[in-house]
Enzyme design. Sequence first.
Site, mmCIF file in Angstrom:
data_model
loop_
_atom_site.group_PDB
_atom_site.id
_atom_site.type_symbol
_atom_site.label_atom_id
_atom_site.label_comp_id
_atom_site.label_asym_id
_atom_site.label_seq_id
_atom_site.Cartn_x
_atom_site.Cartn_y
_atom_site.Cartn_z
ATOM 1 N N HIS A 72 28.914 63.347 19.014
ATOM 2 C CA HIS A 72 29.087 62.906 17.629
ATOM 3 C C HIS A 72 30.543 63.095 17.220
ATOM 4 C CE1 HIS A 72 24.776 62.814 15.867
ATOM 5 N NE2 HIS A 72 24.796 62.404 17.111
ATOM 6 N N TYR A 200 24.574 65.474 5.496
ATOM 7 C CA TYR A 200 24.354 66.678 4.680
ATOM 8 C C TYR A 200 24.381 66.241 3.229
ATOM 9 C CZ TYR A 200 25.654 69.531 8.814
ATOM 10 O OH TYR A 200 25.722 70.117 10.052
ATOM 11 N N PRO A 292 22.358 78.572 8.467
ATOM 12 C CA PRO A 292 22.460 77.485 9.445
ATOM 13 C C PRO A 292 23.418 76.349 9.069
ATOM 14 C CG PRO A 292 20.321 77.464 8.351
ATOM 15 C CD PRO A 292 20.995 78.730 7.948
ATOM 16 N N LYS A 296 26.528 77.061 13.281
ATOM 17 C CA LYS A 296 27.435 77.967 13.994
ATOM 18 C C LYS A 296 26.737 79.059 14.813
ATOM 19 C CE LYS A 296 31.254 76.138 12.941
ATOM 20 N NZ LYS A 296 31.274 75.038 13.901
ATOM 21 N N TYR A 383 34.279 72.759 11.669
ATOM 22 C CA TYR A 383 32.992 72.223 12.120
ATOM 23 C C TYR A 383 32.985 72.027 13.630
ATOM 24 C CZ TYR A 383 28.634 69.573 11.903
ATOM 25 O OH TYR A 383 27.325 69.153 12.068
#
Length: 392
Positions: A72, A200, A292, A296, A383
């Site tokens: 991704h 998200y 979550p 990570k 990220y």
Amino acid sequence: MRTQVGIIGSGPSGLLLSQLLHLHGIESAILERQSREHVEGRIRAGVLEQGTVELLRQAGVHERMEREGIVHEGFSLVFNGRLSRINMHGLTGSSVMVYGQTEVTKDLIAARLSAGGIIEYEAPAVAVEGFLDGQPRIIYEKNGQRHELICDFVAGCDGYHGVARRSVDPGKLQLFEKIYPFGWLGILSDVPPVDEELIYANHERGFALCSMRSHTRSRYYVQCELDDSVDNWSDDAFWDELRRRLPPHVAERVVTGPRLEMSIAPLRSFVAEPMRFGNLFLAGDAAHIVPPTGAKGLNLAASDIFYLSRALVAYYGEKRTDLLDRYSETCLRRVWKAIRFSWWFTSLMHRFGDDPLNHRLQMAELDYLAGSTAARTAMAENYVGLPFETFE
Ligand code: FAD
Ligand code: DHB
């Protein structure tokens, strides 16, 4: 039983450590409280950082991951009904891999067992002793009998509820903890994901996340009350709630189906310092927990194991103790940055009661992210995963 490194826990940290040590000719044995079926059936994380992928390659468990994992290069944030893409690859040159923790665990177990590795299932450790006197041993039970695993070092890879951290004098531990006032209700279903990338969403009804395990298996989450129960949720109720929290053009593309699994996870930030006590080393969830948001947890477990395996290889190969001495400090520098990022991302995306100021601040920050390459770069850099420190 005697071995060089006694490992408690056959989650990703214990298995990965055992496999990396084996490749350097170092013996280990793993004690696991649960059965193999239980360990291989647990549904947990889904996103691997590039550093984790690289470490799994070094461990020789990359074949299926490279075949079935999905790279991704970006993800989307939703707020005020609009979608804003974070182009991770464009901003950092890095990407992440979607490949479930369940699959990583299965691949590692298969690799360990085919190389003759020792994993004792249904063998709970009950205490760790002698680690401050240079004579470490793990006391464990098997078939109702008490046994000892004598070793040079103990790796406590036994998760938040494990026995390794509890074997340390509480006066020698500093604990940091924050419990968030909500949980995540998650569903796993064999339906195609709503989008090619993760989404998200910050919504007035609460956070939602659209994730996946493959092109045919989706993982979705909605923020829920801490005292909620899966018994309160039919499949239809879950899908309705998820769609309500997504912009209409996304919601209408959601493909629904029966659950393979549904569970509620509480959200917590937790760090135990230090991570080394004599010959006992804590790694992964035994030493730290992140909420979550940002995926990570598994990746931090992998970076601890990167440092621990290098330190043990330097010890057995060259009699060096400096990397063992620096283990805790080196891990914790990276751990705290991930704790910070996960706390920040959690704070940005969830509904915290009815606080209108908080909501406006979230919208301002999301709007800033959407409009600022600098802000998006900082987010993307965290990220995709901060680099591992290397020492010569
Ligand atoms: P674990 O995977 O917890 O492994 C510890 C092992 O030790 C277990 O197999 C346990 O059975 C064993 N054990 C415990 N006590 C003993 C004992 N006394 N004797 C012997 N064995 C023992 N992270 C994300 O990034 N995204 C997610 O979506 C996500 N979802 C999660 C959902 C849940 C319910 C949980 C618990 C965690 C989730 N995480 C998630 C976090 C991520 O899964 C963990 O960070 C990761 O599993 C850490 O790996 P570990 O090997 O350190 O610990
Ligand atoms: C998943 C979990 C996360 O916390 C996240 O940030 C991304 C994906 C998942 O379980 O798929």
